[in-house]
Every structure is written in C-alpha cells, then in structure tokens.
Scaffold this active site. Structure first.
Site, mmCIF file in Angstrom:
data_model
loop_
_atom_site.group_PDB
_atom_site.id
_atom_site.type_symbol
_atom_site.label_atom_id
_atom_site.label_comp_id
_atom_site.label_asym_id
_atom_site.label_seq_id
_atom_site.Cartn_x
_atom_site.Cartn_y
_atom_site.Cartn_z
ATOM 1 N N LYS A 30 0.832 -1.206 0.000
ATOM 2 C CA LYS A 30 0.000 0.000 0.000
ATOM 3 C C LYS A 30 0.870 1.262 0.000
ATOM 4 O O LYS A 30 0.634 2.179 -0.790
ATOM 5 C CB LYS A 30 -0.920 -0.034 1.232
ATOM 6 C CG LYS A 30 -1.888 1.120 1.335
ATOM 7 C CD LYS A 30 -3.083 0.759 2.173
ATOM 8 C CE LYS A 30 -2.842 0.860 3.661
ATOM 9 N NZ LYS A 30 -2.669 2.238 4.145
ATOM 10 N N ARG A 35 2.924 5.948 -3.231
ATOM 11 C CA ARG A 35 4.063 6.783 -3.626
ATOM 12 C C ARG A 35 4.309 6.707 -5.133
ATOM 13 O O ARG A 35 4.723 7.680 -5.761
ATOM 14 C CB ARG A 35 5.304 6.353 -2.836
ATOM 15 C CG ARG A 35 5.232 6.822 -1.355
ATOM 16 C CD ARG A 35 6.140 6.012 -0.467
ATOM 17 N NE ARG A 35 6.226 6.514 0.903
ATOM 18 C CZ ARG A 35 5.310 6.329 1.852
ATOM 19 N NH1 ARG A 35 4.200 5.650 1.580
ATOM 20 N NH2 ARG A 35 5.481 6.811 3.073
ATOM 21 N N GLY A 102 -4.947 8.002 5.319
ATOM 22 C CA GLY A 102 -4.021 8.911 5.991
ATOM 23 C C GLY A 102 -2.799 9.196 5.138
ATOM 24 O O GLY A 102 -2.274 10.316 5.134
ATOM 25 N N ARG A 130 -8.345 12.076 12.665
ATOM 26 C CA ARG A 130 -6.911 11.749 12.769
ATOM 27 C C ARG A 130 -6.069 13.028 12.791
ATOM 28 O O ARG A 130 -6.355 13.986 12.081
ATOM 29 C CB ARG A 130 -6.518 10.810 11.631
ATOM 30 C CG ARG A 130 -7.282 9.502 11.766
ATOM 31 C CD ARG A 130 -6.863 8.490 10.768
ATOM 32 N NE ARG A 130 -5.493 8.055 10.962
ATOM 33 C CZ ARG A 130 -4.859 7.249 10.120
ATOM 34 N NH1 ARG A 130 -5.471 6.817 9.028
ATOM 35 N NH2 ARG A 130 -3.629 6.881 10.361
ATOM 36 N N SER A 175 7.221 8.891 12.096
ATOM 37 C CA SER A 175 6.082 8.723 11.194
ATOM 38 C C SER A 175 6.544 8.954 9.762
ATOM 39 O O SER A 175 6.998 10.038 9.409
ATOM 40 C CB SER A 175 4.976 9.722 11.542
ATOM 41 O OG SER A 175 4.114 9.882 10.431
ATOM 42 N N ASP A 323 1.849 -1.309 12.014
ATOM 43 C CA ASP A 323 0.578 -1.755 11.432
ATOM 44 C C ASP A 323 0.298 -3.231 11.730
ATOM 45 O O ASP A 323 -0.821 -3.705 11.523
ATOM 46 C CB ASP A 323 0.581 -1.548 9.908
ATOM 47 C CG ASP A 323 0.506 -0.069 9.540
ATOM 48 O OD1 ASP A 323 0.142 0.755 10.406
ATOM 49 O OD2 ASP A 323 0.821 0.269 8.387
ATOM 50 N N ARG A 396 -7.485 -3.376 9.349
ATOM 51 C CA ARG A 396 -6.523 -4.272 9.995
ATOM 52 C C ARG A 396 -7.119 -4.946 11.237
ATOM 53 O O ARG A 396 -6.709 -6.042 11.613
ATOM 54 C CB ARG A 396 -5.235 -3.530 10.338
ATOM 55 C CG ARG A 396 -4.538 -2.995 9.083
ATOM 56 C CD ARG A 396 -3.071 -2.720 9.292
ATOM 57 N NE ARG A 396 -2.572 -1.783 8.301
ATOM 58 C CZ ARG A 396 -2.290 -2.084 7.038
ATOM 59 N NH1 ARG A 396 -2.471 -3.306 6.596
ATOM 60 N NH2 ARG A 396 -1.840 -1.162 6.202
HETATM 61 C C1 S3P Z 1 2.371 4.769 6.197
HETATM 62 C C2 S3P Z 1 2.970 5.083 7.383
HETATM 63 C C3 S3P Z 1 2.466 4.624 8.697
HETATM 64 C C4 S3P Z 1 1.515 3.454 8.551
HETATM 65 C C5 S3P Z 1 0.507 3.686 7.472
HETATM 66 C C6 S3P Z 1 1.194 3.888 6.125
HETATM 67 C C7 S3P Z 1 2.957 5.296 4.953
HETATM 68 O O1 S3P Z 1 1.777 5.676 9.315
HETATM 69 O O2 S3P Z 1 0.866 3.210 9.780
HETATM 70 O O3 S3P Z 1 -0.362 2.561 7.381
HETATM 71 O O4 S3P Z 1 2.597 4.808 3.854
HETATM 72 O O5 S3P Z 1 3.787 6.203 5.039
HETATM 73 P P1 S3P Z 1 2.536 6.784 10.206
HETATM 74 O O6 S3P Z 1 3.423 7.545 9.322
HETATM 75 O O7 S3P Z 1 1.452 7.636 10.782
HETATM 76 O O8 S3P Z 1 3.278 6.018 11.251
#
Ligand code: S3P
Length: 439
Positions: A30, A35, A102, A130, A175, A323, A396
C-alpha cells in the site's frame, strides 16, 4: 467458510481448526503503491506501475491526482501515470477526497503546499478524527499556508500553495507520513530540507525518490532533500505488502497443521519487524529467494505452525511493525506466557484507536489483555472463544480478528467485513483457497 460482502462474516468449522496450506501472493504494498502515483505525477514522462494495490486507499490517491490534471490509466494489470513534472499539476475544480487514507492526505498536503494554487482536502469520518497538526506544524515552519477547517484540528484542510523555505524539522513522532510530507514539500523549497525522527520509520519515500532522480541523502534517522531536482518517470514493480502478508504469517504460525508460502513479499527492514518478533516468539519462518526489486528488498516467506511464547516489544522496533501490532496481539493471546507491547501510543491515532479496539475484541474472545497508556500486556491462553467482533471500520482490525477466528470452534462474526477492501480486497478468497488445500 467466509461469506464476503454481507453484513457479517461467519467462519464455520468443526471443533478442530482447518489448517492453511499452500502458496499465495498477497497484493501490492500500500505505501509503495501510493508513492508510485504521487511521484509519477510530479515526474517527467510516463511511469508504469505493475502489481499496484487496487485497494480503496490507493484508488483515492489516483482519483486525487486525476483531479489535479494528471492522466492516469488503470487497467488493473498496470497503471500508467502521465507525469507533468514538478510544476505540472493543475488547480482542482473540486475538493480532493482522500476517503479513509491517511497516507494520501498527509503526503499530498506536502506536495500541495508548494503549488501556485489553492486546494482543499477532505476525507471520511475516520480521517476527520486523525491528527493533522503533525503535518501542519512543520509545513507552517516552511512558510506554508495550511489550515484545518475542523475545530478539532483535523481534516478538512485548506492549503493556499506558495513558495516554501527549506528547514530542519525534528519530528516528535517516528512517522513516515510526516517525514514524507515534509520531504515532498522540500522539493518546492528554496533551500535544503532535513527531517530527523526519533527512530527511523519506513523509508520507501527516500528509496523511491532517489530512484526517480531526486537529490536526497540519508543518515540514520535523518533524511535531507535538495529542491528543484527534476524527477524522471520510472518502471516500478510493487512488491507484495508485508502488512498484508502479516495476517498469513500469524495464521500460519497459530493454526495447527498450517504451512504457507507467501510469494514476492517486500521485506524492507524498516517494515519487517514482524519477522523479527515472530521468530523471537518461536515462529518457524524462512526467507527464500531473497532479491531486490525496484530498489526494495523482496523474498518469499515460508511459515510453519509453531508453539509460540511471549515477548517484549518496544523502542525502535515499533515503527517497523506498527501496522502489524493488531495481529501480533492475536498471536500473543494464544502464545505461552506474557507479551508486553510498549512505546506504541501511535496505535491510538490509526484508522481506529487500536489500543482500544484490540483490547475490546480480544477481551470479547476471552483473552487476558490489559490496555496501557502506550500499548498492552497480554498473557496467552491455550484457546480463545467465539465472539462478535466490532471492526470499527478498521481494515486491519477486521483481518486480525478473522485470523483469531481461525483458531476457535465456531469462528467469529465481523460486524463490518467489507472494510478489508481498503488494503486487501481478496483477503477472504485467499483464506478460503489456503483452507481448501486441507480439505
Ligand atoms: C504509512 C505510514 C504509517 C503506517 C501507514 C502507512 C505510509 O503511518 O501506519 O499505514 O505509507 O507512510 P505513520 O506515518 O502515521 O506512522
């Protein structure tokens, strides 16, 4: 068997759990899929992506970039992105809808902050809860004009794009979404931009941006980007998502008689914490055919049923398995002895508050679990029991508890089984195919 697309999923079985046997290829990663669209859109030329994750979150990213004037062809076997270069995005005629994603809202905000037009981003009920101040703060430090239109500081977001200044940002959280947002904004800044994290989070942005020709350097948990470097279109093969493989790693370990080969899984060390923890718990896991694909480490993963014991998980391990903690908690609840998960406060701000939703559902299944401020303590039991699972529309959580259901007579009922389409549309079919091999 599992019945998909209905109000509940009921996993029916006899008193003895059915082993999972055989091989599957889990869908594309994902994070890497998101990206590939974003970087392809701001690169020059046509980027072709194979094994793209056709999950709802990544489709939200495609739809946002189409609204920003990028032609994207998706025939389900490959995705073609007709990139227009760093300065080729068009002002969107409508609000950009990120759905449940997110990653889309946070990374896209970094790109939009440096444009010469205004945009608005919105998302579903979960996204509107969030935290967004984690990207608003560093972007404002770079001179961005970004505001929350929600009194709680979350989405919708309003972004009036403008020229940005380079910065050094010490992120209080590890993050990848925050890091990537700031690095992408850094492409549009007037000097270099550095992000420093407490612990290194997933580094797909750094690897893929370098692959597209960006000037980017890394040093431990710090990454620096140099602005205005032209990105060039790439051919990308997305590896299988270790976060999706995790459900089958757990199922293979805890369902007696199981043996599963997971083909073509991304095993980037910044993501592969579940392999370390599962082995520490006594899991029989072998990596085969290790190779590099589109700059990412990939392997086939062989998992065999094992007797697990408890462990302690915290510190710098957390970003590499954040995750996977819901399904690790399921493993811990049937392992011998105690498992302590700490330093994982980030679980509270995922698609659901996962400290609460794991604790609620494992307790409903009779597990011995206590929530803590930044994690949980679980004492394993020989067996759990059947229960109705509240998914809180969190993909999840749904998949983790479907796995828990594989170990108990009568299985579990999920109140929102379809939420798995966010990251793993064929999840139930893949479980069914591995169970059928034992019949
Ligand atoms: C992700 C980063 C993580 C992860 C999310 C995907 C990403 O989140 O939990 O499922 O693709 O950069 P955080 O950056 O909030 O830790």
């Amino acid at each position: 068997m599992f019945q998909n697309r209905c109000a509940t999923v009921v996993h029916m079985q006899s008193q003895t759990p059915t082993p999972l046997r055989g091989e599957i290829s889990v869908p594309g990663d994902k994070s890497i899929s998101h990206r590939s669209i974003m970087f392809g859109a701001i690169a020059n030329g046509v980027t072709r992506v194979k094994n793209f994750l056709q999950g709802a979150d990544c489709l939200s990213t495609i739809s946002c970039f189409q609204k920003l004037g990028i032609e994207i062809e998706n025939d389900k076997t490959s995705v073609l992105i007709h990139g227009k270069g760093l300065h080729g995005l068009q002002p969107p005629a409508q609000t950009l809808d990120v759905g449940n994603s997110g990653t889309t809202i946070r990374l896209l905000s970094g790109i939009l902050a440096g444009q010469n037009f205004t945009s608005e981003l919105r998302g579903d009920a979960s996204i509107q809860k969030r935290p967004m101040e984690r990207i608003i703060t560093p972007l404002q430090q770079m001179g961005a004009d970004i505001t929350s239109l929600n009194e709680n500081g979350c989405a919708p977001l309003h972004i009036a794009g403008r020229k940005l200044n380079g910065t050094v940002y010490h992120s209080p959280v590890s993050s990848a979404q925050v890091k990537s947002c700031v690095l992408l904004a850094g492409l549009y800044a007037d000097g270099q931009t550095t992000v420093i994290e407490p612990f290194l989070s997933r580094n797909h942005t750094e690897l893929m941006l370098q692959g597209f020709g960006a000037h980017l350097s890394t040093d431990g948990a710090a990454a620096t980007i140099f602005p205005d470097c032209d990105l060039q279109a790439q051919e990308i093969f997305v590896p299988g998502d270790i976060s999706s493989a995790a459900f089958f790693i757990a199922a293979g370990l805890i369902v007696p008689g199981s043996e599963i080969l997971l083909k073509n899984v991304g095993v980037n060390p910044t993501r592969a914490g579940i392999l370390t923890v599962a082995r520490e718990m006594g899991g029989n896991i072998t990596l085969l055919n290790e190779r590099s694909v589109s700059g990412e480490p990939v392997a086939d993963i062989l998992v065999k049923h094992s007797s697990l014991h408890g462990t302690t998980i915290g510190g710098d391990m957390i970003p590499a398995l954040i995750d996977e903690l819901p399904v690790i908690a399921v493993m811990a609840s049937v392992a011998e002895g105690q498992t302590v998960i700490r330093d994982a406060g980030e679980l509270k701000v995922k698609e659901s508050n996962r400290i609460d939703t794991i604790t609620e559902n494992l307790s409903a299944m009779g597990a011995d679990i206590t929530a803590t401020e930044d994690g949980m303590v679980i004492t394993g039991k020989e067996t759990l029991h059947s229960a109705v699972i509240s998914c809180h529309n969190d993909h999840r959580i749904a998949m983790s508890f479907a796995v828990a259901g594989l170990t108990v007579a009568g299985g579990v009922s999920l109140d929102a089984p379809d939420c798995v389409t966010i990251s793993y549309p064929s999840f139930y079919t893949d479980i069914d195919s591995l169970r059928r091999n034992s019949e």
